[in-house]
Design a protein around this motif. Structure first.
Motif, PDB file in Angstrom:
ATOM      1  N   GLN A  79       0.832  -1.210   0.000  1.00 57.32           N
ATOM      2  CA  GLN A  79       0.000   0.000   0.000  1.00 57.32           C
ATOM      3  C   GLN A  79       0.864   1.256   0.000  1.00 57.32           C
ATOM      4  OE1 GLN A  79      -2.756   0.333   3.314  1.00 57.32           O
ATOM      5  NE2 GLN A  79      -2.890   2.550   3.080  1.00 57.32           N
ATOM      6  N   ASN A  80       1.890   1.285   0.847  1.00 52.57           N
ATOM      7  CA  ASN A  80       2.769   2.456   0.916  1.00 52.57           C
ATOM      8  C   ASN A  80       3.426   2.736  -0.428  1.00 52.57           C
ATOM      9  OD1 ASN A  80       4.009   1.832   4.323  1.00 52.57           O
ATOM     10  ND2 ASN A  80       2.131   2.806   3.602  1.00 52.57           N
ATOM     11  N   LEU A  81       3.883   1.683  -1.099  1.00 49.58           N
ATOM     12  CA  LEU A  81       4.548   1.865  -2.391  1.00 49.58           C
ATOM     13  C   LEU A  81       3.557   2.309  -3.460  1.00 49.58           C
ATOM     14  CD1 LEU A  81       6.929  -1.245  -2.391  1.00 49.58           C
ATOM     15  CD2 LEU A  81       7.559   1.151  -2.012  1.00 49.58           C
ATOM     16  N   GLU A  82       2.352   1.732  -3.447  1.00 48.42           N
ATOM     17  CA  GLU A  82       1.342   2.117  -4.433  1.00 48.42           C
ATOM     18  C   GLU A  82       0.907   3.565  -4.240  1.00 48.42           C
ATOM     19  OE1 GLU A  82      -1.673  -0.842  -3.971  1.00 48.42           O
ATOM     20  OE2 GLU A  82      -0.706  -2.262  -5.359  1.00 48.42           O
ATOM     21  N   ASN A 166       5.809  20.956   4.500  1.00 42.94           N
ATOM     22  CA  ASN A 166       6.748  20.142   3.738  1.00 42.94           C
ATOM     23  C   ASN A 166       7.488  19.151   4.625  1.00 42.94           C
ATOM     24  OD1 ASN A 166       6.179  21.332   1.239  1.00 42.94           O
ATOM     25  ND2 ASN A 166       7.599  23.014   1.631  1.00 42.94           N
ATOM     26  N   LYS A 167       7.534  19.432   5.936  1.00 45.47           N
ATOM     27  CA  LYS A 167       8.179  18.511   6.860  1.00 45.47           C
ATOM     28  C   LYS A 167       7.284  17.324   7.192  1.00 45.47           C
ATOM     29  CE  LYS A 167      11.198  21.835   9.217  1.00 45.47           C
ATOM     30  NZ  LYS A 167      11.555  22.428  10.532  1.00 45.47           N
ATOM     31  N   ILE A 168       6.002  17.471   6.900  1.00 47.20           N
ATOM     32  CA  ILE A 168       5.038  16.418   7.229  1.00 47.20           C
ATOM     33  C   ILE A 168       4.659  15.620   5.995  1.00 47.20           C
ATOM     34  CG2 ILE A 168       2.765  15.935   8.190  1.00 47.20           C
ATOM     35  CD1 ILE A 168       2.958  18.563   9.701  1.00 47.20           C
ATOM     36  N   ILE A 169       4.339  16.315   4.915  1.00 44.41           N
ATOM     37  CA  ILE A 169       3.882  15.636   3.705  1.00 44.41           C
ATOM     38  C   ILE A 169       4.996  14.782   3.125  1.00 44.41           C
ATOM     39  CG2 ILE A 169       3.048  15.986   1.350  1.00 44.41           C
ATOM     40  CD1 ILE A 169       1.715  18.546   2.346  1.00 44.41           C
ATOM     41  N   GLY A 170       4.695  13.514   2.954  1.00 43.17           N
ATOM     42  CA  GLY A 170       5.704  12.599   2.442  1.00 43.17           C
ATOM     43  C   GLY A 170       6.721  12.183   3.471  1.00 43.17           C
ATOM     44  N   PHE A 171       6.445  12.468   4.755  1.00 47.00           N
ATOM     45  CA  PHE A 171       7.400  12.154   5.813  1.00 47.00           C
ATOM     46  C   PHE A 171       7.752  10.666   5.817  1.00 47.00           C
ATOM     47  CE2 PHE A 171       8.410  11.180  10.312  1.00 47.00           C
ATOM     48  CZ  PHE A 171       9.429  12.090  10.518  1.00 47.00           C
ATOM     49  N   GLU A 172       6.778   9.826   5.426  1.00 44.69           N
ATOM     50  CA  GLU A 172       6.974   8.385   5.503  1.00 44.69           C
ATOM     51  C   GLU A 172       7.372   7.745   4.175  1.00 44.69           C
ATOM     52  OE1 GLU A 172       7.007   7.573   8.400  1.00 44.69           O
ATOM     53  OE2 GLU A 172       5.901   9.227   9.263  1.00 44.69           O
ATOM     54  N   ASN A 173       7.457   8.510   3.090  1.00 40.40           N
ATOM     55  CA  ASN A 173       7.715   7.887   1.795  1.00 40.40           C
ATOM     56  C   ASN A 173       8.996   7.054   1.799  1.00 40.40           C
ATOM     57  OD1 ASN A 173       5.412   8.773   0.580  1.00 40.40           O
ATOM     58  ND2 ASN A 173       6.370  10.432  -0.558  1.00 40.40           N
ATOM     59  N   LEU A 174       8.891   5.818   1.321  1.00 41.68           N
ATOM     60  CA  LEU A 174      10.057   4.956   1.235  1.00 41.68           C
ATOM     61  C   LEU A 174      10.928   5.383   0.064  1.00 41.68           C
ATOM     62  CD1 LEU A 174       8.388   1.450   1.756  1.00 41.68           C
ATOM     63  CD2 LEU A 174       9.484   2.888   3.476  1.00 41.68           C
ATOM     64  N   THR A 175      12.236   5.313   0.243  1.00 46.30           N
ATOM     65  CA  THR A 175      13.163   5.654  -0.827  1.00 46.30           C
ATOM     66  C   THR A 175      13.533   4.414  -1.646  1.00 46.30           C
ATOM     67  OG1 THR A 175      15.056   5.410   0.684  1.00 46.30           O
ATOM     68  CG2 THR A 175      14.107   7.619   0.432  1.00 46.30           C
ATOM     69  N   TYR A 176      12.726   3.392  -1.530  1.00 50.20           N
ATOM     70  CA  TYR A 176      12.931   2.139  -2.250  1.00 50.20           C
ATOM     71  C   TYR A 176      12.896   2.368  -3.756  1.00 50.20           C
ATOM     72  CZ  TYR A 176      11.433  -2.377  -4.237  1.00 50.20           C
ATOM     73  OH  TYR A 176      11.304  -3.508  -5.000  1.00 50.20           O
ATOM     74  N   ALA A 177      13.910   1.840  -4.443  1.00 49.83           N
ATOM     75  CA  ALA A 177      13.980   1.922  -5.899  1.00 49.83           C
ATOM     76  C   ALA A 177      13.824   0.515  -6.473  1.00 49.83           C
ATOM     77  CB  ALA A 177      15.309   2.529  -6.337  1.00 49.83           C
TER      78      ALA A 177
END
Length: 312
Positions: A79-82, A166-177
């Motif tokens: 879900q996080n990646l999608e 900007n410090k909150i939005i996307g705070f959890e986004n994985l940097t997985y490539a």
């Protein structure tokens, strides 16, 4: 779920143009496995891990605390990646961004009562003020976050916080490539919470998405026991069934405590264990390492992960 925020952005190493490959480690337990792999990171040079591999722990977001079912963890990572890739984010995800940001700012540290109150307030705002459910998706995360924070300030004493969205939005986004990195699930074979159908589902999702699945039957403590030369003297039937031997401890944990005094799931001498990792890898070969057979057979395949991370 989120990356533990102590890692820098992806970097190049030495004077070469080779990019670090990230191994994202998703743990079933919240303490024991994290402590162990932190020790591996600390001793990585002595263990001869590939210098191009970076170990990145994935920790629980606020409302994921206490999760132990591998299917739930796999589904949440998917879900996080999608959400990251589509730009459509659930309100539950945004609530977790806010909660985890507050924790990172030391506002909610050791204050479960305040954390619970803020989460319940955010849920109420979604339902009563915004008219949305937590699983509803939004394409405008910034607007949704602005609305939530605006109402949160009115309903709580958090008046001067979170001015910088900007410090909150996307705070959890994985940097997985995808295609470069690897997501690795490190789980137990717990028959009480991990059914056969869930086992098959998790294996299939990991196969389809090229995730790694590293499992110990009956539990992670058995992998820790493999760091001792005499693990082969233990009763295999008792290990597999792992019955309660005291009011609080099962057979495997008790045998580990016999060899590692004062062992606790949230505090133990992992550095001493990790120094014996070659013993563990050797001992693992005496048991099952096949993922399909591990569903009902004592063993582990964590040693295969360590060997993989050593390859140059």
């Amino acid at each position: 779920m989120r990356e533990r925020k102590q890692f820098a952005e992806r970097t190049r190493v030495l004077v070469s143009d080779e990019v670090r490959q990230k191994y994202f480690l998703v743990y079933e337990g919240e303490d024991t496995e994290l402590i162990y792999f932190d020790a591996i990171t600390e001793l990585r040079e002595n263990l001869k891990l590939n210098p191009l591999i970076e170990l990145v722990p994935i920790v629980r977001s606020y409302n994921e605390a206490g999760w132990s079912n591998p299917k739930k963890m796999v589904d949440r990572i998917i879900q996080n990646l999608e959400e990251r890739d589509s730009g459509k984010v659930s309100y539950e995800t945004i609530l977790n961004w806010i909660m985890d940001f507050l924790q990172s700012e030391q506002i909610l540290v050791n204050n479960r009562t305040l954390a619970k109150y803020i989460w319940k307030t955010l849920e109420w705002i979604c339902c009563e003020k915004l008219g949305v459910s937590l699983n509803m998706l939004t394409e405008d995360a910034q607007l949704a976050c602005e609305q939530l924070i605006c109402f949160l300030k009115k309903e709580t004493d958090l008046k001067n916080l979170m001015e910088d969205l900007n410090k909150i939005i996307g705070f959890e986004n994985l940097t997985y490539a995808e295609g470069l990195d690897k997501i690795c699930f490190i789980v137990d074979r717990d028959r009480k919470s991990f059914t056969t159908n869930q086992y098959e589902y998790v294996m299939e999702q990991c196969r389809i998405r090229n995730f790694g699945l590293y499992l110990t039957n009956p539990c992670f403590e058995f992998w820790l026991l493999m760091h001792f030369e005499d693990v082969g003297e233990l009763d295999d039937k008792q290990l597999l069934e792992n019955p309660l031997v005291t009011s609080k401890r099962r057979y495997t944990e008790q045998e580990l405590r016999n060899r590692l005094p004062k062992y606790e799931k949230s505090r133990y001498d992992a550095l001493t264990l990790v120094k014996n990792i070659d013993i563990a890898i050797k001992n693992e070969k005496r048991y099952c390492e096949n993922l399909e057979k591990l569903e009902s057979t004592i063993g582990s395949n964590i040693g295969l992960l360590i060997c993989e991370m050593r390859k140059m």
